[in-house]
Design a protein around this motif. Structure first.
Motif, PDB file in Angstrom:
ATOM      1  N   LEU A 164      51.813 -40.443   4.563  1.00  0.00           N
ATOM      2  CA  LEU A 164      50.941 -40.655   2.931  1.00  0.00           C
ATOM      3  C   LEU A 164      51.450 -42.258   2.742  1.00  0.00           C
ATOM      4  O   LEU A 164      52.677 -41.885   2.951  1.00  0.00           O
ATOM      5  N   GLU A 165      50.611 -43.298   1.905  1.00  0.00           N
ATOM      6  CA  GLU A 165      51.109 -44.510   1.460  1.00  0.00           C
ATOM      7  C   GLU A 165      51.107 -44.865   0.932  1.00  0.00           C
ATOM      8  O   GLU A 165      49.959 -44.187   0.115  1.00  0.00           O
ATOM      9  N   ASN A 195      43.600 -26.406  10.418  1.00  0.00           N
ATOM     10  CA  ASN A 195      44.803 -25.725  10.338  1.00  0.00           C
ATOM     11  C   ASN A 195      46.158 -24.276  10.059  1.00  0.00           C
ATOM     12  O   ASN A 195      45.079 -23.288  10.603  1.00  0.00           O
ATOM     13  N   PRO A 196      48.055 -23.755  11.003  1.00  0.00           N
ATOM     14  CA  PRO A 196      47.782 -23.083  11.263  1.00  0.00           C
ATOM     15  C   PRO A 196      47.546 -21.786   9.354  1.00  0.00           C
ATOM     16  O   PRO A 196      48.114 -22.682   8.813  1.00  0.00           O
ATOM     17  N   GLU A 197      47.728 -21.014  10.230  1.00  0.00           N
ATOM     18  CA  GLU A 197      47.777 -19.839   8.725  1.00  0.00           C
ATOM     19  C   GLU A 197      49.245 -20.410   8.116  1.00  0.00           C
ATOM     20  O   GLU A 197      50.167 -20.712   8.202  1.00  0.00           O
ATOM     21  N   LEU A 203      43.517 -34.371  10.557  1.00  0.00           N
ATOM     22  CA  LEU A 203      44.897 -35.480  10.974  1.00  0.00           C
ATOM     23  C   LEU A 203      45.793 -35.281  11.331  1.00  0.00           C
ATOM     24  O   LEU A 203      45.505 -34.206  12.349  1.00  0.00           O
ATOM     25  N   ASP A 204      47.012 -34.721  10.880  1.00  0.00           N
ATOM     26  CA  ASP A 204      47.754 -34.201  10.734  1.00  0.00           C
ATOM     27  C   ASP A 204      48.728 -32.886  10.137  1.00  0.00           C
ATOM     28  O   ASP A 204      49.623 -32.586   9.986  1.00  0.00           O
ATOM     29  N   GLY A 205      47.189 -32.018   9.526  1.00  0.00           N
ATOM     30  CA  GLY A 205      47.593 -30.602   8.261  1.00  0.00           C
ATOM     31  C   GLY A 205      48.236 -31.519   7.203  1.00  0.00           C
ATOM     32  O   GLY A 205      48.296 -32.357   7.353  1.00  0.00           O
ATOM     33  N   THR A 259      54.867 -37.543   2.635  1.00  0.00           N
ATOM     34  CA  THR A 259      53.618 -36.259   3.763  1.00  0.00           C
ATOM     35  C   THR A 259      53.540 -35.478   3.026  1.00  0.00           C
ATOM     36  O   THR A 259      53.368 -35.594   1.124  1.00  0.00           O
ATOM     37  N   LEU A 260      51.830 -34.954   3.264  1.00  0.00           N
ATOM     38  CA  LEU A 260      51.298 -34.707   2.183  1.00  0.00           C
ATOM     39  C   LEU A 260      51.436 -33.337   1.949  1.00  0.00           C
ATOM     40  O   LEU A 260      51.038 -32.785   0.543  1.00  0.00           O
ATOM     41  N   ARG A 261      52.613 -32.267   2.591  1.00  0.00           N
ATOM     42  CA  ARG A 261      53.594 -31.520   1.776  1.00  0.00           C
ATOM     43  C   ARG A 261      53.923 -31.704   1.299  1.00  0.00           C
ATOM     44  O   ARG A 261      54.180 -31.294   0.204  1.00  0.00           O
TER      45      ARG A 261
END
Length: 140
Positions: free
Chosen positions: A124-125, A95-97, A117-119, A50-52
């Motif tokens: 990710l690939e 995006n959320p705070e 996208l989904d924040g 994930t981006l996170r």
């Protein structure tokens, strides 16, 4: 918020499966981020998908979280914009705070801003392009 600038806790818990897989992305850096990282492009491998997970790993290696991630709504907002009398046209999402970028900074995946996208939960690939942008700005 963790010391890397990305939310921790329930929202960033990843499954054992996700933690064991790795993803390799192409990272493009502009402006102040490029200066801090020391190069405009690099390949980066991290655990997760994930981006996170990417940001948490990247921020541990490169000290650029404060350039990109806003901790408060005030840090995410640009000041001096003209107020609108109604709803602006089009679709406006954020995006959320705590998961927003600083004013003028952006994070994009394959050319699309993460809030479209989904924040930070954007999947990710391998070989995806993650752009970390914080432009140089000069004022008169």
């Amino acid at each position: 918020m963790s010391d890397t600038g990305v939310l921790t806790g329930e929202e960033s818990e990843t499954s054992t499966t996700e933690q064991s897989e790795t993803t390799t992305v192409r990272v493009h850096c502009t402006g102040h981020v490029r200066g801090a990282v020391g190069q405009p492009k690099l390949e980066y491998t991290f655990e997760g998908s994930t981006l996170r997970a990417f940001l948490e790993s990247f921020f541990e290696e490169y000290d650029v979280a404060e350039l990109l991630i806003a901790e408060t709504e005030d840090e995410a907002a640009a000041h001096g914009w003209v107020r609108s009398d109604g709803d602006p046209p089009g679709s406006w999402e954020k995006n959320p705070e705590g998961e927003q970028t600083r004013a003028f900074a952006r994070v994009a995946v394959n050319g699309r801003f993460n809030e479209h996208l989904d924040g930070l939960d954007t999947e990710l690939e391998d070989d995806d392009r993650v752009s970390l942008m914080y432009p140089f700005m000069f004022c008169c």
